[in-house]
Design a protein around this motif. Sequence first.
Motif, PDB file in Angstrom:
ATOM      1  N   GLU A 227       0.829  -1.212   0.000  1.00  0.00           N
ATOM      2  CA  GLU A 227       0.000   0.000   0.000  1.00  0.00           C
ATOM      3  C   GLU A 227       0.859   1.256   0.000  1.00  0.00           C
ATOM      4  OE1 GLU A 227      -2.258  -0.746   3.549  1.00  0.00           O
ATOM      5  OE2 GLU A 227      -4.051  -1.253   2.408  1.00  0.00           O
ATOM      6  N   ALA A 228       1.942   1.244   0.773  1.00  0.00           N
ATOM      7  CA  ALA A 228       2.840   2.398   0.827  1.00  0.00           C
ATOM      8  C   ALA A 228       3.482   2.639  -0.535  1.00  0.00           C
ATOM      9  CB  ALA A 228       3.909   2.190   1.890  1.00  0.00           C
ATOM     10  N   ALA A 229       3.901   1.556  -1.204  1.00  0.00           N
ATOM     11  CA  ALA A 229       4.508   1.701  -2.527  1.00  0.00           C
ATOM     12  C   ALA A 229       3.489   2.214  -3.537  1.00  0.00           C
ATOM     13  CB  ALA A 229       5.093   0.370  -2.991  1.00  0.00           C
ATOM     14  N   ALA A 230       2.259   1.711  -3.469  1.00  0.00           N
ATOM     15  CA  ALA A 230       1.219   2.167  -4.393  1.00  0.00           C
ATOM     16  C   ALA A 230       0.904   3.647  -4.162  1.00  0.00           C
ATOM     17  CB  ALA A 230      -0.047   1.333  -4.220  1.00  0.00           C
ATOM     18  N   ARG A 231       0.810   4.058  -2.889  1.00  0.00           N
ATOM     19  CA  ARG A 231       0.525   5.459  -2.600  1.00  0.00           C
ATOM     20  C   ARG A 231       1.681   6.352  -3.046  1.00  0.00           C
ATOM     21  NH1 ARG A 231      -1.703   7.515   3.085  1.00  0.00           N
ATOM     22  NH2 ARG A 231      -3.512   6.339   2.363  1.00  0.00           N
ATOM     23  N   ALA A 232       2.910   5.919  -2.812  1.00  0.00           N
ATOM     24  CA  ALA A 232       4.070   6.705  -3.234  1.00  0.00           C
ATOM     25  C   ALA A 232       4.104   6.841  -4.754  1.00  0.00           C
ATOM     26  CB  ALA A 232       5.351   6.055  -2.731  1.00  0.00           C
ATOM     27  N   LYS A 233       3.770   5.742  -5.463  1.00  0.00           N
ATOM     28  CA  LYS A 233       3.765   5.789  -6.922  1.00  0.00           C
ATOM     29  C   LYS A 233       2.678   6.725  -7.442  1.00  0.00           C
ATOM     30  CE  LYS A 233       3.625   2.919 -11.011  1.00  0.00           C
ATOM     31  NZ  LYS A 233       3.446   1.616 -11.573  1.00  0.00           N
ATOM     32  N   SER A 234       1.479   6.678  -6.834  1.00  0.00           N
ATOM     33  CA  SER A 234       0.408   7.566  -7.289  1.00  0.00           C
ATOM     34  C   SER A 234       0.744   9.037  -6.999  1.00  0.00           C
ATOM     35  CB  SER A 234      -0.925   7.192  -6.640  1.00  0.00           C
ATOM     36  OG  SER A 234      -0.920   7.511  -5.262  1.00  0.00           O
ATOM     37  N   GLU A 235       1.350   9.295  -5.851  1.00  0.00           N
ATOM     38  CA  GLU A 235       1.757  10.670  -5.527  1.00  0.00           C
ATOM     39  C   GLU A 235       2.811  11.153  -6.512  1.00  0.00           C
ATOM     40  OE1 GLU A 235       0.875  12.874  -3.052  1.00  0.00           O
ATOM     41  OE2 GLU A 235      -0.756  11.538  -2.495  1.00  0.00           O
ATOM     42  N   GLN A 236       3.736  10.261  -6.855  1.00  0.00           N
ATOM     43  CA  GLN A 236       4.803  10.639  -7.768  1.00  0.00           C
ATOM     44  C   GLN A 236       4.251  10.903  -9.167  1.00  0.00           C
ATOM     45  OE1 GLN A 236       7.903   7.693  -7.933  1.00  0.00           O
ATOM     46  NE2 GLN A 236       9.458   9.240  -7.560  1.00  0.00           N
ATOM     47  N   SER A 237       3.299  10.103  -9.602  1.00  0.00           N
ATOM     48  CA  SER A 237       2.748  10.313 -10.942  1.00  0.00           C
ATOM     49  C   SER A 237       1.879  11.566 -10.988  1.00  0.00           C
ATOM     50  CB  SER A 237       1.935   9.095 -11.384  1.00  0.00           C
ATOM     51  OG  SER A 237       0.783   8.954 -10.568  1.00  0.00           O
ATOM     52  N   GLU A 238       1.173  11.873  -9.896  1.00  0.00           N
ATOM     53  CA  GLU A 238       0.342  13.082  -9.870  1.00  0.00           C
ATOM     54  C   GLU A 238       1.210  14.340  -9.835  1.00  0.00           C
ATOM     55  OE1 GLU A 238      -2.320  12.863  -6.582  1.00  0.00           O
ATOM     56  OE2 GLU A 238      -3.249  11.028  -7.292  1.00  0.00           O
ATOM     57  N   ASN A 239       2.368  14.263  -9.206  1.00  0.00           N
ATOM     58  CA  ASN A 239       3.222  15.433  -9.044  1.00  0.00           C
ATOM     59  C   ASN A 239       4.378  15.463 -10.029  1.00  0.00           C
ATOM     60  OD1 ASN A 239       1.641  16.153  -6.865  1.00  0.00           O
ATOM     61  ND2 ASN A 239       2.891  14.945  -5.453  1.00  0.00           N
ATOM     62  N   ALA A 240       4.346  14.622 -11.049  1.00  0.00           N
ATOM     63  CA  ALA A 240       5.461  14.546 -11.991  1.00  0.00           C
ATOM     64  C   ALA A 240       5.654  15.858 -12.744  1.00  0.00           C
ATOM     65  CB  ALA A 240       5.243  13.398 -12.969  1.00  0.00           C
ATOM     66  N   GLY A 241       4.576  16.570 -12.998  1.00  0.00           N
ATOM     67  CA  GLY A 241       4.687  17.847 -13.703  1.00  0.00           C
ATOM     68  C   GLY A 241       5.501  18.852 -12.927  1.00  0.00           C
ATOM     69  N   TYR A 242       5.371  18.819 -11.604  1.00  0.00           N
ATOM     70  CA  TYR A 242       6.148  19.744 -10.782  1.00  0.00           C
ATOM     71  C   TYR A 242       7.629  19.389 -10.819  1.00  0.00           C
ATOM     72  CZ  TYR A 242       1.664  21.208  -8.957  1.00  0.00           C
ATOM     73  OH  TYR A 242       0.395  21.662  -8.831  1.00  0.00           O
ATOM     74  N   ALA A 243       7.942  18.096 -10.819  1.00  0.00           N
ATOM     75  CA  ALA A 243       9.338  17.673 -10.856  1.00  0.00           C
ATOM     76  C   ALA A 243       9.971  18.041 -12.190  1.00  0.00           C
ATOM     77  CB  ALA A 243       9.440  16.176 -10.614  1.00  0.00           C
ATOM     78  N   GLU A 244       9.205  17.911 -13.281  1.00  0.00           N
ATOM     79  CA  GLU A 244       9.745  18.253 -14.594  1.00  0.00           C
ATOM     80  C   GLU A 244      10.004  19.748 -14.714  1.00  0.00           C
ATOM     81  OE1 GLU A 244       7.112  16.808 -17.576  1.00  0.00           O
ATOM     82  OE2 GLU A 244       7.349  14.738 -16.978  1.00  0.00           O
TER      83      GLU A 244
END
Length: 177
Positions: free
Chosen positions: A77-94
């Motif tokens: 669950e932690a990995a899934a939540r981290a992955k979803s957070e990362q994909s939602e915030n990918a625009g900010y990282a770029e």
Amino acid sequence: MSRARRSLDWGFPRWRGYGSSREAATVRLCDRHGCEEPGDCPAPKSPNSKERWYFCQRHAAEYNQKWDYFEGLDKEEAAARAKSEQSENAGYAEAAHYGWAGSGDGSRSADEMRALDVLGLESDVDFEAIKKAWRAKAKEVHPDVKPGDEEAAKAFQAYSLAYEVLRQAEERRSWKG
């Protein structure tokens, strides 16, 4: 011929009415015992809970200091939540390269960071280390040590300018603090 009566408020809003009611606005106080500041920063009472504390900004920062976002979740669950957070915030990282600041913790300006690069220092050094590095580098290329050397004179000017930028920044910080 009848003329329209002229208004006496002259267009100044403060002379007009403020609306239909003039009740006091309710302000929620900080939930921290003894704090009288407005509590406008919600913080969850426990992980995955809808209940919230309402703290002032200072106490919200203190409360969230050691908050574990993944507490109570298993590894999947932690990995899934981290992955979803990362994909939602990918625009900010770029778009991070469009930010105002360079490297460091955001406490130094771009000019200060360039000055630290000239002196070959990291962004988190204190002023005593800056002064020590400047003296060591300046002694190597000082015009009295290397008379007639144009490269040494340019390097000495660069080191002196870098030190001056950092010294003035340190003075500004000491006046504010």
